[in-house]
Design an enzyme around this catalytic site. Structure first.
Site, PDB file in Angstrom:
ATOM      1  N   LYS A   1      -4.359 -10.110  14.267  1.00 58.93           N
ATOM      2  CA  LYS A   1      -4.345  -8.711  13.660  1.00 58.93           C
ATOM      3  C   LYS A   1      -3.233  -8.035  13.427  1.00 58.93           C
ATOM      4  O   LYS A   1      -2.883  -7.213  12.331  1.00 58.93           O
ATOM      5  CB  LYS A   1      -5.435  -7.833  14.528  1.00 58.93           C
ATOM      6  CG  LYS A   1      -6.595  -8.122  14.618  1.00 58.93           C
ATOM      7  CD  LYS A   1      -7.539  -7.090  15.340  1.00 58.93           C
ATOM      8  CE  LYS A   1      -7.106  -7.083  16.887  1.00 58.93           C
ATOM      9  NZ  LYS A   1      -7.296  -7.962  17.735  1.00 58.93           N
TER      10      LYS A   1
ATOM     11  N   ARG B   1     -13.091  -0.497  19.104  1.00 55.81           N
ATOM     12  CA  ARG B   1     -13.274  -1.767  19.852  1.00 55.81           C
ATOM     13  C   ARG B   1     -14.761  -1.688  20.519  1.00 55.81           C
ATOM     14  O   ARG B   1     -15.120  -2.402  21.413  1.00 55.81           O
ATOM     15  CB  ARG B   1     -12.226  -1.678  21.016  1.00 55.81           C
ATOM     16  CG  ARG B   1     -11.279  -2.810  20.700  1.00 55.81           C
ATOM     17  CD  ARG B   1     -10.206  -2.586  21.988  1.00 55.81           C
ATOM     18  NE  ARG B   1      -9.357  -3.671  21.903  1.00 55.81           N
ATOM     19  CZ  ARG B   1      -8.018  -3.794  21.803  1.00 55.81           C
ATOM     20  NH1 ARG B   1      -7.587  -2.886  20.754  1.00 55.81           N
ATOM     21  NH2 ARG B   1      -7.313  -4.970  21.937  1.00 55.81           N
TER      22      ARG B   1
ATOM     23  N   ARG C   1       2.863 -16.070  22.696  1.00 56.61           N
ATOM     24  CA  ARG C   1       3.079 -14.903  21.767  1.00 56.61           C
ATOM     25  C   ARG C   1       4.272 -14.095  22.330  1.00 56.61           C
ATOM     26  O   ARG C   1       4.360 -14.040  23.688  1.00 56.61           O
ATOM     27  CB  ARG C   1       2.050 -14.088  21.904  1.00 56.61           C
ATOM     28  CG  ARG C   1       2.189 -12.783  21.208  1.00 56.61           C
ATOM     29  CD  ARG C   1       1.019 -11.852  20.663  1.00 56.61           C
ATOM     30  NE  ARG C   1       0.257 -11.201  21.657  1.00 56.61           N
ATOM     31  CZ  ARG C   1      -0.924 -10.647  21.398  1.00 56.61           C
ATOM     32  NH1 ARG C   1      -1.338 -10.614  20.337  1.00 56.61           N
ATOM     33  NH2 ARG C   1      -1.521  -9.903  22.545  1.00 56.61           N
TER      34      ARG C   1
ATOM     35  N   ARG D   1       4.516  -9.664  26.312  1.00 58.63           N
ATOM     36  CA  ARG D   1       3.578  -8.783  26.714  1.00 58.63           C
ATOM     37  C   ARG D   1       3.245  -8.875  28.051  1.00 58.63           C
ATOM     38  O   ARG D   1       2.724  -9.800  28.715  1.00 58.63           O
ATOM     39  CB  ARG D   1       2.428  -8.451  25.750  1.00 58.63           C
ATOM     40  CG  ARG D   1       2.687  -7.637  24.550  1.00 58.63           C
ATOM     41  CD  ARG D   1       1.486  -7.715  23.381  1.00 58.63           C
ATOM     42  NE  ARG D   1       0.352  -7.180  23.986  1.00 58.63           N
ATOM     43  CZ  ARG D   1      -0.568  -7.013  23.319  1.00 58.63           C
ATOM     44  NH1 ARG D   1      -0.436  -6.954  22.081  1.00 58.63           N
ATOM     45  NH2 ARG D   1      -1.773  -6.711  23.915  1.00 58.63           N
TER      46      ARG D   1
ATOM     47  N   ARG E   1      -9.643  -9.556  28.533  1.00 61.21           N
ATOM     48  CA  ARG E   1      -9.835  -8.888  27.180  1.00 61.21           C
ATOM     49  C   ARG E   1     -10.495  -9.724  26.511  1.00 61.21           C
ATOM     50  O   ARG E   1     -11.255  -9.007  25.641  1.00 61.21           O
ATOM     51  CB  ARG E   1      -8.547  -9.168  26.807  1.00 61.21           C
ATOM     52  CG  ARG E   1      -7.375  -8.038  27.312  1.00 61.21           C
ATOM     53  CD  ARG E   1      -5.918  -8.309  27.220  1.00 61.21           C
ATOM     54  NE  ARG E   1      -5.277  -8.288  26.102  1.00 61.21           N
ATOM     55  CZ  ARG E   1      -4.273  -9.298  25.631  1.00 61.21           C
ATOM     56  NH1 ARG E   1      -3.771  -9.927  26.836  1.00 61.21           N
ATOM     57  NH2 ARG E   1      -3.815  -9.164  24.478  1.00 61.21           N
TER      58      ARG E   1
HETATM   59  P1  AMP Z   1      -3.827  -4.614  21.520  1.00 64.65           P
HETATM   60  O1  AMP Z   1      -2.291  -4.423  21.319  1.00 64.65           O
HETATM   61  O2  AMP Z   1      -4.765  -3.975  20.395  1.00 64.65           O
HETATM   62  O3  AMP Z   1      -4.157  -5.979  21.886  1.00 64.65           O
HETATM   63  O4  AMP Z   1      -4.270  -3.667  22.868  1.00 64.65           O
HETATM   64  C1  AMP Z   1      -3.627  -3.778  24.088  1.00 64.65           C
HETATM   65  C2  AMP Z   1      -4.316  -2.713  24.969  1.00 64.65           C
HETATM   66  O5  AMP Z   1      -4.676  -1.607  25.026  1.00 64.65           O
HETATM   67  C3  AMP Z   1      -5.905  -3.391  25.125  1.00 64.65           C
HETATM   68  O6  AMP Z   1      -6.184  -4.352  25.970  1.00 64.65           O
HETATM   69  C4  AMP Z   1      -6.508  -2.042  25.949  1.00 64.65           C
HETATM   70  O7  AMP Z   1      -6.288  -2.140  27.258  1.00 64.65           O
HETATM   71  C5  AMP Z   1      -5.780  -0.973  25.027  1.00 64.65           C
HETATM   72  N1  AMP Z   1      -6.457  -0.553  23.962  1.00 64.65           N
HETATM   73  C6  AMP Z   1      -5.866  -0.658  22.489  1.00 64.65           C
HETATM   74  N2  AMP Z   1      -6.739  -0.224  21.895  1.00 64.65           N
HETATM   75  C7  AMP Z   1      -8.157  -0.052  22.394  1.00 64.65           C
HETATM   76  C8  AMP Z   1      -9.302   0.679  21.895  1.00 64.65           C
HETATM   77  N3  AMP Z   1      -9.534   0.839  20.938  1.00 64.65           N
HETATM   78  N4  AMP Z   1     -10.169   1.057  22.988  1.00 64.65           N
HETATM   79  C9  AMP Z   1      -9.870   0.696  24.251  1.00 64.65           C
HETATM   80  N5  AMP Z   1      -8.719   0.247  24.867  1.00 64.65           N
HETATM   81  C10 AMP Z   1      -7.779  -0.176  23.714  1.00 64.65           C
END
Ligand code: AMP
Length: 220
Positions: free
Chosen positions: A17, A93, A131, A162, A173
């Site tokens: 993404k 999400r 990654r 990360r 996740r």
């Molecule tokens: P990502 O970079 O999109 O994988 O997001 C990293 C982390 O941020 C996720 O594992 C969640 O802890 C938090 N996060 C990001 N977007 C959301 C969302 N829309 N709802 C809830 N938590 C989020």
């Protein structure tokens, strides 16, 4: 070229993404809005909110809906997002977030489309372990193809792993994705917004596939 687009990207963690959102935002000249990037920036600032967000992220848990919705509403009210559109990456999400987004966008016509990047769980687990990311601009790299001296080609910051790309957090996740986010595929299919795109292959090929699907949709 479509003049701007209001697009959501769905897909498991590691489906690509972030990479596609960056490419799509350049292609359509609209801002890339990543909730994960926003939360990581806040976490790096060391603020109280940042510490709280980091706790959720490092454990692989979702940040509570009310916090996320507030942050996204603020971003979507900016001039560029309103005028030209956006690529939303990592939001919504949950059903509650999807419904909140519908309400926010209702006055200006709703979403144009939702792209779901389709990649097997086996493949995303491999991708996440390999990654590396740029903490500044969010660019993604693979451990086998790192830029020179680990310096990001886009912005010159150092590329790192990360904190939530650990085996436990990855498992959590992906479980939360199946439980909370995968049902949004049906939610958007019901609204005739869904485009399922094969997320396996060269990133440029995947972008071309996505743009072709979106162009066909805008013509129909
Ligand atoms: P990502 O970079 O999109 O994988 O997001 C990293 C982390 O941020 C996720 O594992 C969640 O802890 C938090 N996060 C990001 N977007 C959301 C969302 N829309 N709802 C809830 N938590 C989020």
């Amino acid at each position: 070229m479509i003049p701007g687009i209001r697009l959501v990207l769905l897909g498991k963690q590691g489906a690509g993404k972030g990479t596609q959102a960056l490419k799509l935002s350049r292609h359509y000249h609209v801002p890339h809005i990543s909730t994960g990037d926003m939360f990581r920036t806040e976490a790096r600032s060391g603020s109280d909110l940042g510490r709280e967000l980091k706790g959720y992220m490092d454990a692989g848990e979702l940040v509570p809906d009310d916090v996320v919705i507030r942050v996204v509403e603020k971003q979507l009210s900016t001039g560029a997002a309103r005028a030209r559109g956006f690529i939303l990456d990592g939001f919504p999400r949950t059903q509650l977030q999807a419904k909140a987004l519908e309400e926010v966008l209702a006055p200006f016509g709703g979403l144009d489309a939702v792209v779901s990047l389709e990649v097997s769980t086996e493949m995303v687990v491999k991708r996440l372990a390999a990654r590396r990311v740029c903490p500044k601009c969010g660019a993604n790299y693979n451990v086998d193809e790192l830029p020179e001296a680990n310096i990001c080609e886009n912005c010159g910051d150092e590329v790192v792993q990360r904190d939530d790309d650990t085996p436990d957090a990855i498992r959590r996740r992906l479980a939360l994705y199946e439980e909370q986010t995968a049902p949004l595929i049906e939610f958007y299919r019901d609204r005739d917004l869904l485009e399922e795109v094969d997320g396996v292959g060269d990133p440029q090929e995947i972008l071309d596939r996505t743009v072709r699907a979106l162009d066909a949709r805008s013509r129909s």
